[in-house]
Every structure is written in structure tokens, then in C-alpha cells.
Design an enzyme around this catalytic site. Sequence first.
Site, PDB file in Angstrom:
ATOM      1  N   LYS A 179      -1.340   7.026   7.640  1.00 39.65           N
ATOM      2  CA  LYS A 179      -0.523   8.169   7.248  1.00 39.65           C
ATOM      3  C   LYS A 179      -0.454   8.305   5.725  1.00 39.65           C
ATOM      4  O   LYS A 179      -0.979   7.480   4.978  1.00 39.65           O
ATOM      5  CB  LYS A 179       0.890   8.026   7.834  1.00 39.65           C
ATOM      6  CG  LYS A 179       0.943   8.051   9.349  1.00 39.65           C
ATOM      7  CD  LYS A 179       2.380   7.928   9.845  1.00 39.65           C
ATOM      8  CE  LYS A 179       2.463   7.958  11.360  1.00 39.65           C
ATOM      9  NZ  LYS A 179       3.858   7.823  11.855  1.00 39.65           N
ATOM     10  N   SER A 199       4.001   0.519   9.058  1.00 44.18           N
ATOM     11  CA  SER A 199       3.586   0.550   7.661  1.00 44.18           C
ATOM     12  C   SER A 199       4.515  -0.254   6.765  1.00 44.18           C
ATOM     13  O   SER A 199       5.679  -0.486   7.080  1.00 44.18           O
ATOM     14  CB  SER A 199       3.552   1.999   7.170  1.00 44.18           C
ATOM     15  OG  SER A 199       4.839   2.598   7.292  1.00 44.18           O
ATOM     16  N   GLU A 244      19.270   1.467   7.842  1.00 46.30           N
ATOM     17  CA  GLU A 244      19.034   1.234   9.265  1.00 46.30           C
ATOM     18  C   GLU A 244      19.356  -0.205   9.654  1.00 46.30           C
ATOM     19  O   GLU A 244      19.296  -1.119   8.833  1.00 46.30           O
ATOM     20  CB  GLU A 244      17.589   1.566   9.638  1.00 46.30           C
ATOM     21  CG  GLU A 244      16.546   0.748   8.918  1.00 46.30           C
ATOM     22  CD  GLU A 244      15.124   1.239   9.176  1.00 46.30           C
ATOM     23  OE1 GLU A 244      14.945   2.440   9.493  1.00 46.30           O
ATOM     24  OE2 GLU A 244      14.191   0.430   9.066  1.00 46.30           O
ATOM     25  N   HIS A 286      13.009   3.255   2.676  1.00 50.67           N
ATOM     26  CA  HIS A 286      13.669   4.538   2.867  1.00 50.67           C
ATOM     27  C   HIS A 286      14.504   4.856   1.633  1.00 50.67           C
ATOM     28  O   HIS A 286      15.173   3.969   1.089  1.00 50.67           O
ATOM     29  CB  HIS A 286      14.552   4.506   4.110  1.00 50.67           C
ATOM     30  CG  HIS A 286      13.819   4.043   5.337  1.00 50.67           C
ATOM     31  ND1 HIS A 286      12.745   4.717   5.861  1.00 50.67           N
ATOM     32  CD2 HIS A 286      13.992   2.952   6.127  1.00 50.67           C
ATOM     33  CE1 HIS A 286      12.297   4.066   6.930  1.00 50.67           C
ATOM     34  NE2 HIS A 286      13.031   2.987   7.101  1.00 50.67           N
ATOM     35  N   HIS A 335       9.987  -3.133   3.790  1.00 52.42           N
ATOM     36  CA  HIS A 335       9.908  -3.817   5.081  1.00 52.42           C
ATOM     37  C   HIS A 335       8.731  -3.268   5.876  1.00 52.42           C
ATOM     38  O   HIS A 335       8.207  -2.191   5.581  1.00 52.42           O
ATOM     39  CB  HIS A 335      11.210  -3.660   5.887  1.00 52.42           C
ATOM     40  CG  HIS A 335      11.609  -2.239   6.156  1.00 52.42           C
ATOM     41  ND1 HIS A 335      12.191  -1.440   5.195  1.00 52.42           N
ATOM     42  CD2 HIS A 335      11.510  -1.466   7.270  1.00 52.42           C
ATOM     43  CE1 HIS A 335      12.446  -0.242   5.699  1.00 52.42           C
ATOM     44  NE2 HIS A 335      12.026  -0.221   6.954  1.00 52.42           N
ATOM     45  N   GLN A 347       6.891  -0.055   4.000  1.00 53.14           N
ATOM     46  CA  GLN A 347       7.668   1.141   3.738  1.00 53.14           C
ATOM     47  C   GLN A 347       9.044   0.806   3.199  1.00 53.14           C
ATOM     48  O   GLN A 347       9.480  -0.348   3.197  1.00 53.14           O
ATOM     49  CB  GLN A 347       7.838   1.945   5.032  1.00 53.14           C
ATOM     50  CG  GLN A 347       8.559   1.172   6.135  1.00 53.14           C
ATOM     51  CD  GLN A 347       8.660   1.957   7.430  1.00 53.14           C
ATOM     52  OE1 GLN A 347       9.722   2.407   7.809  1.00 53.14           O
ATOM     53  NE2 GLN A 347       7.521   2.097   8.125  1.00 53.14           N
ATOM     54  N   ARG A 367       5.784   5.338   2.354  1.00 52.85           N
ATOM     55  CA  ARG A 367       4.822   4.328   2.812  1.00 52.85           C
ATOM     56  C   ARG A 367       3.838   3.958   1.708  1.00 52.85           C
ATOM     57  O   ARG A 367       3.553   4.768   0.827  1.00 52.85           O
ATOM     58  CB  ARG A 367       4.041   4.843   4.023  1.00 52.85           C
ATOM     59  CG  ARG A 367       4.903   5.262   5.210  1.00 52.85           C
ATOM     60  CD  ARG A 367       4.026   5.802   6.336  1.00 52.85           C
ATOM     61  NE  ARG A 367       4.829   6.235   7.476  1.00 52.85           N
ATOM     62  CZ  ARG A 367       5.317   7.462   7.609  1.00 52.85           C
ATOM     63  NH1 ARG A 367       5.088   8.368   6.676  1.00 52.85           N
ATOM     64  NH2 ARG A 367       6.039   7.791   8.663  1.00 52.85           N
ATOM     65  N   LYS A 379      18.454   6.877   4.596  1.00 54.36           N
ATOM     66  CA  LYS A 379      18.142   6.291   5.899  1.00 54.36           C
ATOM     67  C   LYS A 379      18.362   4.776   5.909  1.00 54.36           C
ATOM     68  O   LYS A 379      17.427   4.014   6.168  1.00 54.36           O
ATOM     69  CB  LYS A 379      16.701   6.626   6.295  1.00 54.36           C
ATOM     70  CG  LYS A 379      16.368   6.325   7.764  1.00 54.36           C
ATOM     71  CD  LYS A 379      14.879   6.533   8.001  1.00 54.36           C
ATOM     72  CE  LYS A 379      14.486   6.123   9.411  1.00 54.36           C
ATOM     73  NZ  LYS A 379      13.031   6.178   9.636  1.00 54.36           N
TER      74      LYS A 379
END
Length: 451
Positions: A281, A85, A114, A89, A256, A87, A275, A112
Site C-alpha cells: 500500500k 505494515s 488503539e 497513527h 508498531h 505503521q 505506513r 487513532k
Amino acid sequence: MVVPLRPSVKDYAWGIRGLDSRVARYALESGIIDEVDPDSPYAELWIGTHAKGPATLRDGSTLEEAVGGQLPFLFKVLSAGKALSIQAHPDKTGAERLHDKDPTNYGDANHKPEMAIALTPFEAMCGFRRIEEIAILIKKHREFAACISETAKLAVFLAHDEDSGRSALKAMFSSFMTCPKEESLKNLKALLKRLQSEQGGHHPHQEPPWERKCSRAILRLSQQFPGDPGAMSPFFLNYLLIAPGESFYMDANEPHAYVAGEIIECMACSDNVVRAGLTPKFKDVENLVNMLTYSMGGPSIDAGSSPTFGDDRIMRYTPPTKEFEVMVMTCNPGEDLNMPKLAVPAVFIVIEGSGSTDNTQGQRLVMRPGRSYYIPPNCPPLTLSVSGTKRGPLRIAVAHQNQHIHCPTVSPAGSPQTYAGEFNLGASPRNPKTPRSIAGNSCPEPPSLSG
């Protein structure tokens, strides 16, 4: 003693199916599945203590029990067969707010950040394009332009500095994401029809390569997610191809969408995702629009730092966040490699090749792709060995709390070394074989980590 682990496997719909998936092969080797279903997607392998997918020991106890608490990071292997998706964080403050307001969709209160390290050629959309690129694409693609308000388009065309560029980006993104569904679908259909005809060689003028890549990405995403206007996201997100061994870092509040390929990924211990498209979702457009930084240019693409611990076979990937870093160690046929002694808990997974280990306690382990292990703090370090008869190296990836935060090797979007855009003529070409880091390769090792 080093302890074998049983990771957790996730079968999200975007995963690669059957034995083509590295996640499936690793899950089979680690004993968490008995067979691989050729029709099922195998998307993620989790090695950590997160409640949604805790790793366990072979006796059934949890990794959290062995560690004596939560690990600050979550280590993953991803096998993406189609796009994830659109999205971002949340940062720590945002995660706490979202969790308090909506614990069903935001199950923890942690941020989050990453970092991804490519195992195969990996495609990803990361960070907003430069405002100049978006302006070109709005002018050229009337269907995309029709999904954006006149006020937002004018802001894009008149942006002249960083502040006005960020404001214009937010206006453009908000307008596009809130465009009435019937309007965006009508324009998406018209866009796809035109792009398909142009791909056949009937376009009215020659496109530069970055525009052709953008058009092909839209056609591909529309096949994966029919009727989702998010397929037009390559018009405003950088579309990157990451070579094996290269890495990038996504800070909180940066948009991203991973598209295809396989990576190892390390992040703070969280599963919070906001998202807005390319997914069936829960979508939270309002929060996503309001949380983003609207920096331009995407993340830097780096190849780690070496030598680490005095050995050029140890490649270090260090983000500018305290929770985690990753080392990739390569032991060639006929060689031994001494793993460094770590003062913090660590986990590792074999990502390629085979071999064996030894240490002062006589702990001999067979190394095969997919096997993962927990290393307690100050554990006698293992020595990796590969027989001279083998035809390829043994490669493992080790994750632990960041011990080199003063010497990061990757930088987030918006920093001076970030990706400069697909048609930036001033950017020097990267060489994936040449390790790059923000602080160079002379970062001293912490005294407590000497092995």
C-alpha cells in the site's frame, strides 16, 4: 431494547484464510456472508459507525441512525495470518493536517489511539527497542549497520540519556528508512543468507534467546514480504508475544506492526494509518519519520482490572483516552451474570461459548460466537445465562465510551510502567493470571453506571 447488528467485514491480504479465521466464522454467524471461501483472507470485522465500514441493523438502517450520530470509537475483531505494515497513527493535529493535505490517503481528520486484547497468542512489534539493544544489534549485524549512515550509528553508540537516545533513534530510523533501495536489498539478501545458515546451527557463537527470536522473526517476515527491507524491523522494534486475555495500548505517533494471531481491538473512530514498510500500500516515510515520539521500550502489557461493577467475572480494559474502553464478561456453566446498566451507547460481540439472555422487558436473545448487538443508553441490562450442561463459558466483549478514564489499566509507550526491553534483567516477570492496572483494582464506579 438491545438490537442485533450486522458488522462490516474486510478482506485485506494479511487476513487468515477460510474458516481458520475467527473473522470469517463471526461474519458467517452474523449473516453478512453466505459462505466462507477457503482461499480468501478474512482480516477484520468492524462494529461501529465509520464511513468505510458502517454496521447496520437487520432492517438495513445504519447503526449511526440508531445511535443518533457517530460513535466515538470503532470496535474490531482482527485475524492476522501475516504481518501488517510498519505503521503509526497520527494525533489529532497531525490527522487534521494530513487529511487537509491528502484526503485520498487520509480519509478522516481524527486521531487513532488503539487498544488490543489478545484472543489467541498474538505476536506484535510495538515501539522502539532500547537504544542499548539497537547498539548491540548494529555492532553484531554488519548488513543492518550498512543500511544506516555513519553519523546515525555514532549517535546510537554515544547516546547517554533520554534526549540523546531519542535523537539517535530518529537519526537511525530516518537513515534506515531512506537508505537507497539497491543498497538495502543487497544487504537484506546477505543478511538472510547468513541468518539461514546460522539457524542451522552453524553460527559462530551462542546467541541469547532474545537475539535468536529477532533473527527468526526477520527470516519469517522476509518470506511474507520478499525484497522488503522492512523485514529487518525486528532489529529496532520490540518483538512481543501477548497471551490470551492480555492487552496493550498504542498511543498516537508510536510505531508498531502486528504480526500474527487474533485480537479484539478498540480505537477512536478513525482509519488513518501512516505506513512505511511491509506493505504494497501507499508508503509515507517522510511523515512517519517526522511524527514519531521516539520513546523507547514499547507499551505495557496488562491483563485488565477486576472486579468491575462488583463482579470478578467482568474484566475492564481502560486506556488513558476518553473515546473508549472494553469490558470482557465471562459467564460459566450453571451461572447467571447481570450486565451493568450503561448511560452511554455500547456495542458487544459474543467471542466464545453460547447461552441466552433476559431482562425486565423479557428480551430473550440467543448468544452464539460472532453475534453482535447495540445497547442504547440506559437500556434495561441483560442477564446472561449459561446452562449447567454446557462444557464451557459464555464470553462477550463490550465496547463503549470511557467511563473510568481516571483509572486506566494500560499505559502507553514512554510511561514508567512500559515494557523495559527484551534483555532488561531488572524487569520482574509478569504473570498473565494476575490482573494489573496503573491504579489497582479499587477504581470506584461512576454513580451514573450503577446497575
